[in-house]
Write an enzyme that holds these catalytic residues in place. Structure first.
Site, mmCIF file in Angstrom:
data_model
loop_
_atom_site.group_PDB
_atom_site.id
_atom_site.type_symbol
_atom_site.label_atom_id
_atom_site.label_comp_id
_atom_site.label_asym_id
_atom_site.label_seq_id
_atom_site.Cartn_x
_atom_site.Cartn_y
_atom_site.Cartn_z
ATOM 1 N N ASP A 94 37.454 -29.443 19.397
ATOM 2 C CA ASP A 94 37.117 -30.793 18.921
ATOM 3 C C ASP A 94 38.081 -31.189 17.807
ATOM 4 O O ASP A 94 38.622 -30.327 17.117
ATOM 5 C CB ASP A 94 35.706 -30.815 18.319
ATOM 6 C CG ASP A 94 34.653 -30.374 19.305
ATOM 7 O OD1 ASP A 94 34.872 -30.501 20.512
ATOM 8 O OD2 ASP A 94 33.599 -29.896 18.830
HETATM 9 N N1 URA Z 1 32.469 -25.510 20.537
HETATM 10 C C1 URA Z 1 32.385 -26.710 19.930
HETATM 11 O O1 URA Z 1 31.306 -27.261 19.772
HETATM 12 N N2 URA Z 1 33.518 -27.273 19.501
HETATM 13 C C2 URA Z 1 34.740 -26.706 19.620
HETATM 14 O O2 URA Z 1 35.741 -27.275 19.184
HETATM 15 C C3 URA Z 1 34.792 -25.458 20.265
HETATM 16 C C4 URA Z 1 33.641 -24.884 20.716
#
Ligand code: URA
Length: 223
Positions: A94
């Protein structure tokens, strides 16, 4: 002549410019050395196709190639975006997540490592909005947790509590926003998330925003 054309095609594939520009560069003597010692304008040539890069992703950069805002690809040399075969991240983090992100131009590791069948472990460090309650590790390890909007339970994941509001979570899947949604299912909220390890790989002393090429041994260890 044939050799010039072949080399020009190879250099164009590395993103140095068009084939025509590369033919001109070769004729102008800008390419020196041979094989692994080949140089362009005196600089070592970029890695050949089949590379895997490891980046320490900072917060605020998205893994898309075409989103609005800042993209992780901006942190790599611009030439890398013009490579053919194209470079892409192995899975995504993310925008707010920091940590270990891999890139490759090789379809084989790309598909293998993001396949739902891949059992490679990813380790995340989460900072939570509220104190952990004590039930989370069993919930995540149960193999029975179903995320909202899904019907297939998550595979068991390992939680180590590292502080009142911090924990390390190791999992083998890579579902959308998985870590954030797991803590949401446990009644908490992830405030900050960092990926510390991908299989045998860790960030070492790589600073945020920096990247490096994986060695042959590191690539082999991902297999
Ligand atoms: N899980 C998440 O919620 N976000 C990420 O960036 C990676 C794994």
């Amino acid at each position: 002549m044939k050799e010039t054309r072949q080399l020009a095609r190879y250099l164009a594939g590395l993103g140095y410019g068009s084939r025509k520009e590369m033919e001109a560069a070769i004729r102008a003597g800008r390419i020196t050395g041979e094989g692994e010692a080949m140089r362009f304008d005196g600089e070592p040539l970029d890695p050949p196709p089949g590379m895997i890069l490891l980046m320490h992703k900072p917060a605020g950069f998205t893994c898309s190639r075409a989103d609005q805002g800042r993209l992780v690809y901006e942190l790599l040399p611009p030439r890398f975006l013009k490579r053919d075969p194209a470079l892409s991240s192995i899975g995504r983090l993310d925008a707010d997540t920091t940590g270990l992100l891999l890139f490759t131009d090789d379809g084989k590791p790309l598909h293998k490592l993001i396949s739902p069948k891949s059992s490679i472990e990813k380790t995340y460090e989460a900072t939570l909005a509220r104190p952990l309650e004590g039930h989370e590790a069993d919930l995540f390890a149960s193999g029975e947790l179903v995320l909202r909007g899904e019907d297939k339970p998550l595979l068991p994941a390992r939680l180590e509590v590292t502080g009142e509001r911090t924990a390390r979570l190791t999992l083998t899947e890579g579902r959308y926003h998985q870590v954030r949604r797991m803590f949401a299912a446990a009644g908490n909220h992830v405030e900050a998330l960092h990926r510390a390890a991908f299989g045998p790989l860790t960030l070492g002393d790589l600073s945020q925003g920096d990247w490096r090429l994986l060695s042959q041994d590191e690539v082999a260890a991902l297999d």
